[in-house]
Every structure is written in structure tokens, then in C-alpha cells.
Motif scaffolding. Structure first.
Motif, PDB file in Angstrom:
ATOM      1  N   GLY A 241       0.831  -1.218   0.000  1.00 12.89           N
ATOM      2  CA  GLY A 241       0.000   0.000   0.000  1.00 12.89           C
ATOM      3  C   GLY A 241       0.858   1.257   0.000  1.00 12.89           C
ATOM      4  N   HIS A 242       0.227   2.386   0.193  1.00 13.04           N
ATOM      5  CA  HIS A 242       0.921   3.684   0.241  1.00 13.04           C
ATOM      6  C   HIS A 242       1.888   3.840  -0.927  1.00 13.04           C
ATOM      7  N   SER A 243       1.442   3.404  -2.117  1.00 14.31           N
ATOM      8  CA  SER A 243       2.379   3.394  -3.244  1.00 14.31           C
ATOM      9  C   SER A 243       1.786   4.013  -4.505  1.00 14.31           C
ATOM     10  N   GLY A 304       4.198  -2.036   4.688  1.00 12.86           N
ATOM     11  CA  GLY A 304       3.242  -3.107   4.982  1.00 12.86           C
ATOM     12  C   GLY A 304       1.983  -2.622   5.658  1.00 12.86           C
ATOM     13  N   ASP A 305       1.921  -1.306   5.984  1.00 15.07           N
ATOM     14  CA  ASP A 305       0.757  -0.802   6.726  1.00 15.07           C
ATOM     15  C   ASP A 305      -0.361  -0.387   5.785  1.00 15.07           C
ATOM     16  N   GLU A 306      -1.535  -0.343   6.336  1.00 14.55           N
ATOM     17  CA  GLU A 306      -2.713   0.274   5.718  1.00 14.55           C
ATOM     18  C   GLU A 306      -2.860  -0.075   4.236  1.00 14.55           C
ATOM     19  N   CYS A 307      -2.915  -1.364   3.944  1.00  8.18           N
ATOM     20  CA  CYS A 307      -3.106  -1.785   2.552  1.00  8.18           C
ATOM     21  C   CYS A 307      -4.540  -2.289   2.356  1.00  8.18           C
ATOM     22  N   GLY A 354       8.754  -4.185   9.350  1.00  7.58           N
ATOM     23  CA  GLY A 354       7.463  -3.743   8.814  1.00  7.58           C
ATOM     24  C   GLY A 354       6.560  -3.263   9.927  1.00  7.58           C
ATOM     25  N   TRP A 355       5.567  -2.463   9.552  1.00  2.80           N
ATOM     26  CA  TRP A 355       4.548  -2.010  10.510  1.00  2.80           C
ATOM     27  C   TRP A 355       3.726  -3.211  10.971  1.00  2.80           C
ATOM     28  N   ASP A 356       3.001  -3.053  12.080  1.00  2.83           N
ATOM     29  CA  ASP A 356       2.415  -4.249  12.725  1.00  2.83           C
ATOM     30  C   ASP A 356       1.363  -4.972  11.878  1.00  2.83           C
ATOM     31  N   PHE A 398       4.993  12.082  16.913  1.00  2.93           N
ATOM     32  CA  PHE A 398       5.341  13.493  17.058  1.00  2.93           C
ATOM     33  C   PHE A 398       4.656  14.370  15.999  1.00  2.93           C
ATOM     34  N   ASP A 399       3.756  13.755  15.197  1.00  2.84           N
ATOM     35  CA  ASP A 399       2.935  14.595  14.310  1.00  2.84           C
ATOM     36  C   ASP A 399       1.653  15.029  15.020  1.00  2.84           C
ATOM     37  N   HIS A 400       1.426  14.515  16.231  1.00  2.00           N
ATOM     38  CA  HIS A 400       0.254  14.926  16.997  1.00  2.00           C
ATOM     39  C   HIS A 400       0.544  16.256  17.707  1.00  2.00           C
ATOM     40  N   TYR A 401      -0.533  16.953  18.057  1.00  2.00           N
ATOM     41  CA  TYR A 401      -0.386  18.240  18.752  1.00  2.00           C
ATOM     42  C   TYR A 401       0.419  18.080  20.042  1.00  2.00           C
ATOM     43  N   ALA A 412      -1.836  20.389  13.274  1.00  2.00           N
ATOM     44  CA  ALA A 412      -1.215  19.064  13.369  1.00  2.00           C
ATOM     45  C   ALA A 412      -2.282  18.011  13.105  1.00  2.00           C
ATOM     46  N   PHE A 413      -1.964  16.771  13.433  1.00  2.00           N
ATOM     47  CA  PHE A 413      -2.875  15.679  13.139  1.00  2.00           C
ATOM     48  C   PHE A 413      -4.156  15.846  13.952  1.00  2.00           C
ATOM     49  N   GLU A 414      -5.239  16.014  13.225  1.00  2.00           N
ATOM     50  CA  GLU A 414      -6.548  16.367  13.799  1.00  2.00           C
ATOM     51  C   GLU A 414      -6.911  15.538  15.039  1.00  2.00           C
ATOM     52  N   VAL A 448       7.651  10.820  12.846  1.00  2.00           N
ATOM     53  CA  VAL A 448       7.331  12.175  12.415  1.00  2.00           C
ATOM     54  C   VAL A 448       6.715  12.121  11.018  1.00  2.00           C
ATOM     55  N   TRP A 449       5.393  11.963  11.001  1.00  2.00           N
ATOM     56  CA  TRP A 449       4.638  11.981   9.738  1.00  2.00           C
ATOM     57  C   TRP A 449       4.410  13.425   9.358  1.00  2.00           C
ATOM     58  N   THR A 450       4.478  13.716   8.060  1.00  2.00           N
ATOM     59  CA  THR A 450       4.551  15.135   7.699  1.00  2.00           C
ATOM     60  C   THR A 450       3.368  15.657   6.882  1.00  2.00           C
ATOM     61  N   GLU A 451       2.210  15.000   6.998  1.00  2.00           N
ATOM     62  CA  GLU A 451       1.043  15.560   6.298  1.00  2.00           C
ATOM     63  C   GLU A 451       0.864  17.036   6.661  1.00  2.00           C
ATOM     64  N   TYR A 452       1.018  17.354   7.938  1.00  2.00           N
ATOM     65  CA  TYR A 452       0.778  18.719   8.409  1.00  2.00           C
ATOM     66  C   TYR A 452       2.075  19.420   8.812  1.00  2.00           C
TER      67      TYR A 452
HETATM   68  C1  TNX Z   1      -0.765   6.203   9.968  1.00  2.00           C
HETATM   69  S1  TNX Z   1       1.639   4.862  11.196  1.00  2.00           S
HETATM   70  C2  TNX Z   1       0.187   5.929   9.016  1.00  2.00           C
HETATM   71  C3  TNX Z   1       0.778   7.046   8.254  1.00  2.00           C
HETATM   72  C4  TNX Z   1       0.163   8.363   8.613  1.00  2.00           C
HETATM   73  C5  TNX Z   1      -0.021   8.451  10.111  1.00  2.00           C
HETATM   74  C6  TNX Z   1      -0.517   9.764  10.584  1.00  2.00           C
HETATM   75  C7  TNX Z   1       1.535   4.173   9.858  1.00  2.00           C
HETATM   76  C8  TNX Z   1       2.276   2.973   9.732  1.00  2.00           C
HETATM   77  N1  TNX Z   1       0.761   4.697   8.874  1.00  2.00           N
HETATM   78  O1  TNX Z   1       0.692   6.777   6.884  1.00  2.00           O
HETATM   79  O2  TNX Z   1       0.990   9.383   8.163  1.00  2.00           O
HETATM   80  O3  TNX Z   1      -0.920   7.439  10.506  1.00  2.00           O
HETATM   81  O4  TNX Z   1      -0.366   9.896  11.990  1.00  2.00           O
END
Ligand code: TNX
Length: 510
Positions: A241-243, A304-307, A354-356, A398-401, A412-414, A448-452
């Protein structure tokens, strides 16, 4: 007697009366094995003091006073744990460690004992550069002391990556998880697949092209910079995913064939690599081969996350794969995907991280799990005998408020707040994990996710000072972990941030 404002707090310290003073004729005395470290220390001290800091060879007889002596007892490296001792008396300073990495950490402690103005690039002529007399013995609690940075959502310039690495080094963090690819941007040059940097690295935002990437030379420069600071770079190439950025350039690797655009919104997208398409695996193996060449470290993160499984459910090739491999469902197809890549990594002596989500449908042999949706994934993986890095959203994002004063915080992350105190309270080894399994917890990591986070100044603000809290979580002994003294020590670090010109959140002590 003043306390020692060291972060992370050292294992044993004994403050004595008096000071050592850096003077114009202070020298750094090295052995052949610590020469590079001596150069590094001199580079840190010269700009703000204006002193020359000559480097002398211990074998050539050392001057009796006014030296900073760097001794590494056994080289080449025998142990990589980072232990060191530091002693400061009125005449000399001695940093001693079994290996270079320990000497490096001793240097970081020494730098923190100096006034924060040591971070300036311009000399401060009248300054009294004093270091308290003391002895310190120290070593880290965990071996994975990580910081992650997403450069996919917003591209961060090479100079900032170095600043980030320098900050990590100051707080004795040792793993830089470089999130190089995501839906909204691919950030690493591939010689074999030029469309990744021609197309996947750019998106159209408000009519303008936004993006960027690191050339292979940039990557080598960063990896070397990190290596000099005893930091291992773990590159992340997201799959399956995320690709979407990849699919925008190579739509034939998707289930539907596209066409796609590099997206300008955040979230999770249905279009992912087609798990039934051999070309998708060939593509990824070629890309990974280039990645192996650039990153000498043992770990490769494959995401490997969110696919989402939406496309796979309706894709004849994916369904055919499920039949052929005797898989139960699309979850097992995801697991097939990761295991196949895992075998490829193993053939090249690389460990998969990989992510969980990689737990779902069966874990690849030897995989290291990054537990982000809480610590449960980490607990499950450790019980299966897999290495684990704890990075739960609840304590490590650390992307959270940083506070719920939303009006006065950058966007930051809503809806998510992660105060400094919560980071500091994190315990990477869950109580329910029996001691013989606790050893699978390698450590923890800040993400540190950088959407915001549109630029590097805001990235600095989001990590400072939370990274300092996490550094203490992963380095210091639990009996030293007390919030109030930590906050008191932290106040002293702002002078350094100011001297360097870093943006940070001034934590109010209540
Ligand atoms: C989840 S954490 C995601 C990221 C996002 C993040 C925002 C993870 C493995 N995936 O793609 O940027 O939440 O906090």
C-alpha cells in the motif's frame, strides 16, 4: 552544587567541586583509533570558542595538562553497546570506552556539560567555557533508539536531514528511519526506473509542481554523515500500500492499470501494487537491489501498513494467486507478498522491518515488527520470538499536537494530542511480557509523519523537546526516570537550541 543537566540521564554520575576550563591552548589527544572522533569533537568546539583545538597523537607524548583525551580500549569494534566513562578534573578530561561508539557518546555528554552557547557558529570571545568536575559511567538501556522522518508527504532538504541527524546524535539516538516513499511522493533516485524521479517525485498543488528527491549521491552523503555519528539509516520503501506515487508512473503494476496521478490529499488509497502481477515483484526487487547498494545497514523497512484489499478482491490476477498459493483470503495474500519480499531480503543478508499489519495472515520469518497501533502488535510478535520496536501512536507520534491549546499550536494531526509528559511516561516493555520475552523489545522510536508539517522549521518544533523525552526513555535506567528533574534539566537545553537557531516548543513547567 548544581545538578548535571544531561539528557538522557547517565547511569552513574558523581559531581565534584570545581571546573575544567576550555582555553585557547586546550588540545585534543587521540590514538590512531580515535583520531576521527577527535576531529569531530574539534569541529564541535571551534566555531563558538574560536580556539584552535590542536589534535595531538598520544603516542607522541601527551601534554600534562589542558587535554581532552579520547581512549578506545579495543578496536576494531568488539562491542557496539555504547558504554563509556568520562572523567573531568581541573587538569584534564578523559573519555574512555571499549569502542568508538562509546567514545562518541562520551563526547556528546561532554558537549552537554558545556554552556548551551557551544552550539553557536560565531565565536563568543568573553565566554567562560567551564565543565564541572565529575566522573560518569554510562551505557544505554535499549539498542534501538529510533527517530523516523516522513519525507514523502513533504520533502525535506538534505541540509535539514543533517540537522536532524545531528540532533539525534546529541541525544544518543542511533537509528534514523527514513520514510522515503509514500502515496504523495517518491523521494529516492533509481537509475533503473527514472520515471520514479521524473513523475512519482512530483505532484501538482494549486497549479504548481511540488516535490523533490534525493539523488543517489545525496543518499550516500547522508548515510556517511549518519555513520560518522554512529547512526544507522533504515530506509523505508512502502509496499504493497501507500504506493500510489509509483503507480502514477508505472500504472501497469496496479490491479486496474490506471491511469493515476500523484495524489494531493492525505489518507489511505485503494490502488496498491497488484499481488498477482509478477512484474510488480520484479520492479520491487530491482528497486530494492539499488537500495541495498546505498544503505549498508542490516535493516530494510518495507512498510506493509494500511493496505486496503478492495482492488485485490476484484482482480483476476490476485484471485488467481490466492488459488495457486492455496491462500485463504486477501489477508493471507498480503502476508504472501511480505514473505516473498522477506525471502528476497534474506537472500541479500538484509532483515525485514514492517509495521504491525505484517502480523496479519502470518508473519515473515525473521521479521522485525514496528508496533504502531498501540503496543499489542509488539506483544504478539515478541511472544512469537520476533524482534520488536515499540512506536505506539499513544506515546511516540510526534505529528500529533503538543498541547490542546489548538489555536496557538501549528496545525497538526486532527484531534490527537501528545504532550511531552506522555512521551516521558512511556515504558517500551509492557508489564504483561514475561522477562524472557522482554528481550525481544529492541527499543522504541518517535515517528514524524509530515502531512501537516510543510517544512523543516515546523519539523524541528514538532520534535523538540519531545525527542529529548524519548531519548531518556530508551537510554536511561528506569530508576532515573522522574518527570520533575527531567523538566528541570530540559530547561537548560533551550539555550543550546537558541544558539543553533532551532525552533522548539518552550515547555511550560507547572
Ligand atoms: C498512519 S503509522 C500511518 C501514516 C500516517 C499516520 C498519521 C503508519 C504505519 N501509517 O501513513 O501518516 O498514521 O499519523
Amino acid at each position: 552544587m548544581n545538578t548535571l543537566n544531561i539528557i538522557p540521564y547517565p547511569l552513574k554520575s558523581d559531581r565534584q567541586e570545581g571546573f575544567f576550563h576550555l582555553l585557547p591552548d586546550t588540545v585534543i589527544t587521540v590514538e590512531t583509533t580515535t583520531r576521527g572522533l577527535g576531529e569531530y569533537l574539534a569541529q564541535q568546539l571551534r566555531p563558538s570558542t574560536g580556539f584552535p583545538f590542536d589534535i595531538q597523537d598520544a603516542a607522541q607524548g601527551k601534554q600534562p595538562t589542558n587535554c581532552i583525551l579520547l581512549v578506545s580500549e579495543s578496536f576494531p569494534q568488539t562491542s557496539e553497546d555504547g558504554s563509556y566513562s568520562l572523567s573531568v578534573d581541573s587538569d584534564n578530561i578523559l573519555i574512555k570506552a571499549p569502542t568508538g561508539i562509546g567514545v562518541f557518546y562520551g563526547i556528546q555528554t561532554l558537549l552537554q556539560l558545556l554552556p548551551g552557547e557551544i552550539g553557536r557558529q560565531e565565536p563568543l570571545p568573553e565566554k567562560n567555557w567551564e565543565i564541572p568536575q565529575l566522573t560518569i559511567e554510562d551505557n544505554p538501556r535499549f539498542s534501538w533508539r529510533g527517530m523516523h522522518l516522513d519525507v514523502g508527504r513533504h520533502f525535506m532538504p538534505k541540509a535539514f536531514i543533517k540537522t536532524y541527524i545531528d540532533l539525534m546524535a546529541r541525544y544518543k539516538m542511533n537509528i534514523f528511519h527514513w520514510h522515503l516513499t509514500d502515496d504523495q511522493g517518491w523521494r529516492i533516485e533509481s537509475r533503473q526506473h527514472p520515471k520514479l524521479t521524473e513523475i512519482s517525485a512530483w505532484r501538482t498543488e494549486n497549479g504548481k509542481s511540488y516535490g523533490g528527491y534525493y539523488s543517489q549521491d545525496d543518499v550516500r552523503e547522508i548515510v556517511e554523515y549518519a555513520q560518522e555519528r554512529y547512526i544507522t539509516v533504515v530506509p523505508e520503501i512502502e509496499m504493497p500500500g501507500h504506493s500510489l506515487a509509483v503507480l502514477a508512473a508505472y500504472p501497469e503494476l496496479s490491479c486496474t492499470g490506471g491511469p493515476f496521478e500523484v495524489p494531493t490529499t492525505w489518507g489511505v488509497f485503494d490502488d496498491v501494487f497488484c499481488a498477482g502481477n509478477e512484474n510488480a515483484f520484479t520492479f520491487l526487487e530491482h528497486v530494492l537491489t539499488e537500495v541495498f547498494d546505498l544503505f549498508p545497514g542490516p535493516y530494510i523497512h518495507i512498510g506493509g501498513d494500511e493496505c486496503p484489499k478492495t482492488r485485490w478482491k476484484n482482480c483476476p490476477k490476485c484471485q488467481e494467486r490466492i488459488r495457486q498459493e492455496g491462500l485463504k483470503d486477501e489477508k493471507e495474500l498480503q502476508s504472501f507478498f511480505i514473505q516473498r519480499i522477506g525471502r528476497f531480503l534474506a537472500e541479500h543478508d538484509k532483515h525485514l522491518v514492517g509495521w504491525d499489519e505484517i502480523l496479519e495472515g502470518g508473519l515473515a520469518p525473521d521479521a522485525t515488527v514496528m508496533s504502531w497501533r498501540g503496543v499489542q502488535g509488539g506483544i504478539t510478535a515478541a511472544k512469537l520470538g520476533h524482534p520488536v520496536v515499540m512506536t505506539p501512536e499513544s506515546h511516540c507520534y510526534f505529528d500529533h499536537y503538543q498541547s490542546s491549546d489548538f489555536l496557538n499550536e501549528p496545525k497538526a494531526f486532527e484531534g490527537h494530542v501528545l504532550p511531552l509528559e506522555t512521551v516521558y511516561a512511556f515504558e517500551p516493555v509492557p508489564a504483561e511480557l514475561p522477562p524472557e520475552m522482554a528481550r525481544y523489545v529492541l527499543g522504541a522510536q518517535g515517528n514524524v509523519w509530515t502531512e501537516y508539517i510543510p517544512d523543516s522549521k515546523q519539523a524541528e518544533y514538532m520534535i523538540l523537546p519531545r525527542m529529548c523525552a524519548l531519548a531518556e526513555v530508551v537510554w536511561s535506567a528506569t530508576h532515573h526516570r522522574e518527570l520533575k528533574p527531567f523538566l528541570a534539566r530540559l530547561a537548560d537545553h533551550y539555550a543550546y537550541f537558541d544558539a543553533v537557531g532551532l525552533r522548539y516548543r518552550h515547555h511550560e513547567q507547572r
